[in-house]
Design an enzyme around this catalytic site. Structure first.
Site, mmCIF file in Angstrom:
data_model
loop_
_atom_site.group_PDB
_atom_site.id
_atom_site.type_symbol
_atom_site.label_atom_id
_atom_site.label_comp_id
_atom_site.label_asym_id
_atom_site.label_seq_id
_atom_site.Cartn_x
_atom_site.Cartn_y
_atom_site.Cartn_z
ATOM 1 N N PHE A 127 44.209 -74.129 -47.535
ATOM 2 C CA PHE A 127 44.193 -73.465 -46.237
ATOM 3 C C PHE A 127 45.325 -74.054 -45.374
ATOM 4 C CE2 PHE A 127 42.067 -72.497 -42.166
ATOM 5 C CZ PHE A 127 41.542 -71.247 -42.436
ATOM 6 N N ASP A 207 38.333 -81.456 -49.095
ATOM 7 C CA ASP A 207 37.911 -80.531 -48.042
ATOM 8 C C ASP A 207 36.778 -79.677 -48.611
ATOM 9 O OD1 ASP A 207 37.582 -78.230 -46.500
ATOM 10 O OD2 ASP A 207 39.647 -78.313 -45.764
ATOM 11 N N TYR A 232 30.291 -73.864 -39.925
ATOM 12 C CA TYR A 232 30.041 -72.472 -39.483
ATOM 13 C C TYR A 232 30.126 -71.478 -40.641
ATOM 14 C CZ TYR A 232 35.131 -73.034 -39.107
ATOM 15 O OH TYR A 232 36.436 -73.354 -39.353
ATOM 16 N N LYS A 233 30.500 -71.929 -41.847
ATOM 17 C CA LYS A 233 30.574 -71.016 -42.993
ATOM 18 C C LYS A 233 29.203 -70.981 -43.670
ATOM 19 C CE LYS A 233 35.549 -71.514 -43.235
ATOM 20 N NZ LYS A 233 36.684 -72.337 -43.688
ATOM 21 N N ARG A 382 37.417 -60.665 -50.371
ATOM 22 C CA ARG A 382 36.409 -61.686 -50.685
ATOM 23 C C ARG A 382 35.037 -61.119 -50.385
ATOM 24 N NH1 ARG A 382 37.840 -67.385 -47.850
ATOM 25 N NH2 ARG A 382 36.981 -66.174 -46.131
HETATM 26 C C1 LIG Z 1 37.625 -72.811 -42.716
HETATM 27 C C2 LIG Z 1 38.587 -73.822 -43.158
HETATM 28 C C3 LIG Z 1 39.268 -74.633 -42.242
HETATM 29 C C4 LIG Z 1 39.104 -74.429 -40.772
HETATM 30 O O1 LIG Z 1 39.368 -75.584 -40.043
HETATM 31 P P1 LIG Z 1 38.773 -75.758 -38.566
HETATM 32 O O2 LIG Z 1 39.288 -77.039 -38.100
HETATM 33 O O3 LIG Z 1 37.282 -75.704 -38.678
HETATM 34 O O4 LIG Z 1 39.283 -74.605 -37.758
HETATM 35 C C5 LIG Z 1 40.130 -75.598 -42.743
HETATM 36 N N1 LIG Z 1 40.305 -75.762 -44.066
HETATM 37 C C6 LIG Z 1 39.666 -75.003 -44.967
HETATM 38 C C7 LIG Z 1 39.883 -75.228 -46.431
HETATM 39 C C8 LIG Z 1 38.801 -74.003 -44.543
HETATM 40 O O5 LIG Z 1 38.174 -73.238 -45.439
#
Ligand SMILES: *Cc1c(COP(=O)(O)O)cnc(C)c1O
Length: 422
Positions: A127, A207, A232-233, A382
């Site tokens: 990400f 992560d 939040y996921k 997805r």
């Molecule tokens: C959802 C997600 C994020 C989001 O980061 P936030 O700091 O919560 O905005 C970061 N990395 C990955 C791999 C994600 O899936």
């Protein structure tokens, strides 16, 4: 194999977790397959927010130490509640910050370039936020990201374990990788990667954004140094809910890279001393005052995960995605969908990733018909059927809707372009 609606209903009838669906607010006339972007609100999470609001109303400043869930200890309490989801000891987990801020904190703490060991190893599929954070951490240390960030190459949206191991060269000090890739849903072999990193004297962290609440983890057994995630996921904590992090107990007692008064040992914090005495556990990686209102929903939602058990959740999730893939292969023949996630149960996360040249507008057509997928640039759809609130019948219905959209070419009414948030 029988894959029809009768089969779907049979699977629903046998589902041990089916009663949890009644505890969620499911948007009306909607098949919600986006729980890996934003999980749904549960009644328990909503009630937990009410409870915290009540303690503010009733106790004002004393809410820090009084009420049902004293705020001063809330982050630790939620950390304990999360520990079984990652296979850690309660004191190794703290609920704090966000994915990105926690990554900054952990890299600031664990990346200590020395001699020729000055590089961070990541991958080219992670990400963007993670990569931005890693690059800026390198810059903070006066190192050029072009030279000091290694990103392992991928093939077909997946990473090869051996390629990652081959990239663990002598100059690498730290490795940061996702547990599950956010596009293809591939699960990395965290155990092997950790073992290989440690053989070479490299620290490694993961992560867990796409894996926490979706698959079991054994972070202590695997010996992982640190991990971080959002809530939040799959964890259904609500928009912007507070994230979490894990630090292996062997690293306890060090100063955090980014310190603040909430890094303190609780007994010392209100001494107001200008020399920090860090907490002797993962609490030390907090910085400032916790976001109590954004942590509150987790009291309700984590309780549901503790109760249902992550192994049962995983089992149902695998059944759901398996069923979905079978239907893609039998019902959508000739529509050029490619199943681009790993097929194997050991390497497939909680969502199915379909590729199609018209993906952007197919997603818009699905939404217009009440199905919520999410689109991932440039050609990915997805679909995350979630164990706690989705049903096998919804998977069946979604496929029928998609088939109609393709048969009638209804997607052609929409532009093949992504929206601002997609
Ligand atoms: C959802 C997600 C994020 C989001 O980061 P936030 O700091 O919560 O905005 C970061 N990395 C990955 C791999 C994600 O899936």
């Amino acid at each position: 194999m029988n894959t029809g609606i009768k089969h779907a209903r049979h699977l629903d009838a046998q589902d041990e977790l089916k009663h949890y669906r009644n505890e969620f607010y499911i948007p009306k006339d909607t098949i919600y397959f986006d729980g890996n972007s934003l999980g749904l609100l549960s009644i328990r999470a909503e009630q937990a927010v009410d409870t915290i609001m009540e303690s503010w109303k009733m106790h004002a400043i004393d809410g820090w130490t009084e009420g049902t869930h004293p705020w001063f200890y809330l982050s630790e309490k939620l950390g304990k509640m999360s520990a079984s989801l990652v296979g850690a000891k309660p004191e190794e987990v703290i609920v704090t910050g966000s994915t990105t801020t926690n990554l900054h904190q952990l890299v600031a703490s664990f990346f200590q370039p020395e001699g020729n060991k000055t590089k961070i190893l990541a991958d080219e599929l992670n990400f963007p936020s993670d990569i931005y954070a890693l690059k800026s951490q390198l810059k903070q240390k006066g190192l050029d990201p072009e030279e000091h960030l290694i990103q392992v190459k991928s093939t077909n949206n997946t990473l090869d374990t051996q390629d990652i191991i081959d990239a663990m060269t002598d100059d690498v000090a730290l490795i940061v990788l996702p547990s599950i890739l956010y596009r293809s849903g591939q699960i990395l072999d965290m155990q092997t990667l950790t073992k290989e990193a440690h053989k070479r004297g490299i620290l490694i962290g993961f992560d867990l954004c796409h894996s926490i609440g979706s698959i079991p983890h054994q972070l202590i057994d695997w010996g992982v140094d640190f991990a971080f995630w959002c809530t939040y996921k799959h964890l259904n904590g609500g928009p912007g809910s507070v994230g979490g992090l894990y630090v292996n107990e062997k690293h306890f007692g060090n100063d955090p890279g980014l310190a603040g008064w909430f890094s303190s040992s609780k007994e010392k914090q209100f001494d107001m001393d200008h020399t920090l005495t860090p907490a002797d556990d993962a609490s030390a990686y907090q910085i400032g005052t916790p976001n109590v209102l954004s942590a509150a929903p987790l009291l309700g939602s984590l309780e549901m995960f503790q109760e249902a058990g992550i192994n049962k959740i995983r089992q149902k999730s695998l059944q759901l995605t398996n069923y979905l893939m079978k239907l893609v292969e039998t019902e959508l023949v000739g529509f050029t969908f490619t199943i681009a996630n790993p097929r194997n149960d050991n390497t497939r996360g909680g969502h199915v990733f379909l590729e199609h040249p018209e993906a952007a507008r197919i997603c818009k057509a699905l939404k217009a018909d009440g199905v919520i997928p999410d689109f991932r640039n440039p050609n990915g759809i997805r679909l995350a059927p979630v164990a706690l609130y989705n049903t096998f019948e919804e998977v069946w219905q979604m496929i029928q809707i998609l088939k109609t959209i393709m048969n009638e070419e209804r997607y052609k009414k929409f532009e093949n372009k992504r929206g601002v948030i997609a």
